[in-house]
Write an enzyme that holds these catalytic residues in place. Structure first.
Site, PDB file in Angstrom:
ATOM      1  CE1 TYR A  65     -43.472  29.646   4.166  1.00  0.00           C
ATOM      2  CE2 TYR A  65     -45.431  31.008   4.398  1.00  0.00           C
ATOM      3  CZ  TYR A  65     -44.135  30.844   3.957  1.00  0.00           C
ATOM      4  OH  TYR A  65     -43.501  31.845   3.280  1.00  0.00           O
TER       5      TYR A  65
ATOM      6  CB  SER B 257     -35.084  34.417 -10.521  1.00  0.00           C
ATOM      7  OG  SER B 257     -35.408  35.103  -9.332  1.00  0.00           O
TER       8      SER B 257
ATOM      9  CB  CYS C  47     -46.452  36.153  24.810  1.00  0.00           C
ATOM     10  SG  CYS C  47     -46.456  36.130  23.010  1.00  0.00           S
TER      11      CYS C  47
ATOM     12  CB  CYS D  96     -46.633  32.304  21.606  1.00  0.00           C
ATOM     13  SG  CYS D  96     -45.214  32.458  22.693  1.00  0.00           S
TER      14      CYS D  96
ATOM     15  N   GLY E  67     -29.175  28.452  -9.341  1.00  0.00           N
ATOM     16  CA  GLY E  67     -30.625  28.303  -9.220  1.00  0.00           C
ATOM     17  C   GLY E  67     -31.338  29.454  -8.556  1.00  0.00           C
TER      18      GLY E  67
ATOM     19  CG  ASP F 244     -34.742  23.421   0.938  1.00  0.00           C
ATOM     20  OD1 ASP F 244     -33.580  23.441   1.385  1.00  0.00           O
ATOM     21  OD2 ASP F 244     -35.003  23.537  -0.277  1.00  0.00           O
TER      22      ASP F 244
ATOM     23  CG  ASN G 116     -33.042  27.098  -1.538  1.00  0.00           C
ATOM     24  OD1 ASN G 116     -33.604  28.010  -2.147  1.00  0.00           O
ATOM     25  ND2 ASN G 116     -32.349  26.161  -2.137  1.00  0.00           N
TER      26      ASN G 116
ATOM     27  CG  HIS H  49     -34.663  34.288   2.017  1.00  0.00           C
ATOM     28  ND1 HIS H  49     -35.001  34.094   0.701  1.00  0.00           N
ATOM     29  CD2 HIS H  49     -34.068  35.501   2.076  1.00  0.00           C
ATOM     30  CE1 HIS H  49     -34.617  35.156  -0.020  1.00  0.00           C
ATOM     31  NE2 HIS H  49     -34.045  36.012   0.796  1.00  0.00           N
TER      32      HIS H  49
ATOM     33  CB  CYS I 104     -42.680  37.179  22.652  1.00  0.00           C
ATOM     34  SG  CYS I 104     -42.633  35.369  22.566  1.00  0.00           S
TER      35      CYS I 104
HETATM   36  P1  NAD Z   1     -35.551  32.187  -7.251  1.00  0.00           P
HETATM   37  O1  NAD Z   1     -35.758  33.626  -7.411  1.00  0.00           O
HETATM   38  O2  NAD Z   1     -34.358  31.734  -6.540  1.00  0.00           O
HETATM   39  O3  NAD Z   1     -35.715  31.519  -8.748  1.00  0.00           O
HETATM   40  C1  NAD Z   1     -35.545  30.155  -9.045  1.00  0.00           C
HETATM   41  C2  NAD Z   1     -34.483  30.029 -10.145  1.00  0.00           C
HETATM   42  O4  NAD Z   1     -34.082  28.666 -10.238  1.00  0.00           O
HETATM   43  C3  NAD Z   1     -34.964  30.427 -11.549  1.00  0.00           C
HETATM   44  O5  NAD Z   1     -34.036  31.321 -12.119  1.00  0.00           O
HETATM   45  C4  NAD Z   1     -34.981  29.106 -12.333  1.00  0.00           C
HETATM   46  O6  NAD Z   1     -34.627  29.266 -13.690  1.00  0.00           O
HETATM   47  C5  NAD Z   1     -33.919  28.323 -11.604  1.00  0.00           C
HETATM   48  N1  NAD Z   1     -34.047  26.866 -11.707  1.00  0.00           N
HETATM   49  C6  NAD Z   1     -35.172  26.137 -11.866  1.00  0.00           C
HETATM   50  N2  NAD Z   1     -34.861  24.823 -11.851  1.00  0.00           N
HETATM   51  C7  NAD Z   1     -33.520  24.739 -11.669  1.00  0.00           C
HETATM   52  C8  NAD Z   1     -32.606  23.649 -11.561  1.00  0.00           C
HETATM   53  N3  NAD Z   1     -33.022  22.365 -11.614  1.00  0.00           N
HETATM   54  N4  NAD Z   1     -31.286  23.925 -11.370  1.00  0.00           N
HETATM   55  C9  NAD Z   1     -30.860  25.203 -11.309  1.00  0.00           C
HETATM   56  N5  NAD Z   1     -31.676  26.263 -11.414  1.00  0.00           N
HETATM   57  C10 NAD Z   1     -32.991  26.040 -11.585  1.00  0.00           C
HETATM   58  O7  NAD Z   1     -36.611  31.507  -6.412  1.00  0.00           O
HETATM   59  P2  NAD Z   1     -38.140  31.782  -6.319  1.00  0.00           P
HETATM   60  O8  NAD Z   1     -38.739  30.519  -6.711  1.00  0.00           O
HETATM   61  O9  NAD Z   1     -38.517  33.024  -7.008  1.00  0.00           O
HETATM   62  O10 NAD Z   1     -38.274  32.016  -4.742  1.00  0.00           O
HETATM   63  C11 NAD Z   1     -37.970  33.226  -4.084  1.00  0.00           C
HETATM   64  C12 NAD Z   1     -37.640  32.929  -2.612  1.00  0.00           C
HETATM   65  O11 NAD Z   1     -38.666  32.102  -2.039  1.00  0.00           O
HETATM   66  C13 NAD Z   1     -36.415  32.091  -2.394  1.00  0.00           C
HETATM   67  O12 NAD Z   1     -35.261  32.837  -2.409  1.00  0.00           O
HETATM   68  C14 NAD Z   1     -36.706  31.416  -1.043  1.00  0.00           C
HETATM   69  O13 NAD Z   1     -36.481  32.240   0.049  1.00  0.00           O
HETATM   70  C15 NAD Z   1     -38.148  31.124  -1.157  1.00  0.00           C
HETATM   71  N6  NAD Z   1     -38.318  29.758  -1.655  1.00  0.00           N
HETATM   72  C16 NAD Z   1     -37.575  28.739  -1.072  1.00  0.00           C
HETATM   73  C17 NAD Z   1     -37.672  27.447  -1.557  1.00  0.00           C
HETATM   74  C18 NAD Z   1     -36.841  26.370  -0.902  1.00  0.00           C
HETATM   75  O14 NAD Z   1     -36.366  26.553   0.215  1.00  0.00           O
HETATM   76  N7  NAD Z   1     -36.620  25.238  -1.568  1.00  0.00           N
HETATM   77  C19 NAD Z   1     -38.509  27.167  -2.641  1.00  0.00           C
HETATM   78  C20 NAD Z   1     -39.250  28.217  -3.210  1.00  0.00           C
HETATM   79  C21 NAD Z   1     -39.131  29.501  -2.711  1.00  0.00           C
HETATM   80 ZN    ZN Z   2     -44.792  34.764  22.189  1.00  0.00          ZN
END
Ligand code: NAD
Ligand code: ZN
Length: 245
Positions: free
Chosen positions: A68, A189, A150, A147, A187, A105, A103, A120, A131
């Site tokens: 992370y 899946s 705690c 933390c 964007g 981010d 997302n 998320h 805590c």
């Molecule tokens: P997801 O299930 O949302 O899948 C990603 C989708 O984006 C796919 O269907 C892919 O075909 C599509 N894609 C790829 N490039 C693209 C583009 N340029 N424009 C539009 N669509 C595009 O995400 P995941 O990667 O399976 O992640 C699952 C979870 O993990 C997320 O919902 C999130 O909570 C977390 N995560 C967050 C981030 C972030 O904050 N940027 C990144 C990765 C994972």
């Molecule tokens: Zn704590």
């Protein structure tokens, strides 16, 4: 494609309330890999599905924390892309827009979107796993810090696989989808809940569901319109069409 884009632009222009659901693909063009894309460098041998879980954190907190820390750095170095910016522009062109994101981010907010519903959590926040208090993230390279209140282990304030979504955010997302005429799905899946159930809810109400994704997803067959392409390419074109007719 032009016909589909025009149809989508018309639906968006006619809508009173547009809900938008975004997933990791929306940030792909900002250089933040989706979970299903190959990871690079040090982390190439790990699968995100094996790291973003409570079990992984319990077994190997230092590994999960370091992963992370690496992602947090990626996020901090990244900039919003044309897709994020187009969604700010879309909000100005419709009476009401609710942006729901999976997302973690914060790039929608950095682009200028307001009142973003984060399903998320946010990777830039750190919370105590014991805590629940928010804490400073501390030095990125150190193993999980403790933390200050705690002594519990600190974790990123994100939802891991197998954990429930924050109730307030989920309720707000469901309410928005229940009132929207159009749900724009960008964007994601559609494999992770509720990315799968929110579009179903919209379709069941007779709302239009417009999908933007370069590849077909489990939603594609049911969606009202499928716009094949990336967020950074399709969303600005949609705005241009909304303005031109
Ligand atoms: P997801 O299930 O949302 O899948 C990603 C989708 O984006 C796919 O269907 C892919 O075909 C599509 N894609 C790829 N490039 C693209 C583009 N340029 N424009 C539009 N669509 C595009 O995400 P995941 O990667 O399976 O992640 C699952 C979870 O993990 C997320 O919902 C999130 O909570 C977390 N995560 C967050 C981030 C972030 O904050 N940027 C990144 C990765 C994972
Ligand atoms: Zn704590």
């Amino acid at each position: 494609m032009e016909t589909l884009l025009n149809a989508a632009a018309n639906q968006l222009r006619a809508a009173r309330h547009v809900a938008v659901l975004t997933g990791a693909g929306t940030s792909a063009e900002s250089g933040i890999p989706t979970f299903r894309e190959a990871q690079t460098g040090l982390w190439a041998r790990y699968r995100p599905e094996d790291l973003a879980t409570p079990g992984a954190f319990a077994r190997q907190p230092e590994v999960v924390w370091s992963w992370y820390a690496w992602r947090r750095e990626l996020v901090q170095r990244a900039e919003p892309n044309a897709g994020h910016r187009a969604l700010v522009g879309l909000a100005r062109r419709v009476p009401l827009l609710t942006l729901i994101t999976q997302n973690v981010d914060g790039l929608h907010q950095r682009a200028g979107s307001e009142a973003v519903i984060e399903l998320h959590g946010n990777i830039l926040r750190t919370v105590c796993s014991a805590c629940g208090r928010l804490a400073d993230t501390g030095h990125a390279d150190s193993p999980p810090p403790r933390c200050p209140t705690c002594g519990g282990i600190l974790r990123p304030d994100v939802v891991w696989f197998g954990e429930p979504l924050p109730r307030v955010a989920l309720e707000a997302a469901v309410a928005a989808v229940q009132s929207a005429d159009v749900l724009l799905v960008v964007g994601t899946s559609g494999l992770v809940e509720p990315a799968a159930s929110l579009p179903r809810l919209a379709l069941a109400r007779g709302a239009s569901v417009i999908e933007v994704n370069p590849v077909a997803t489990p939603l594609s067959a049911a969606a009202t319109l499928v716009l094949k392409g990336t967020a950074g390419e399709i969303l600005p074109r949609l705005l241009a069409l909304m303005d031109s007719e």
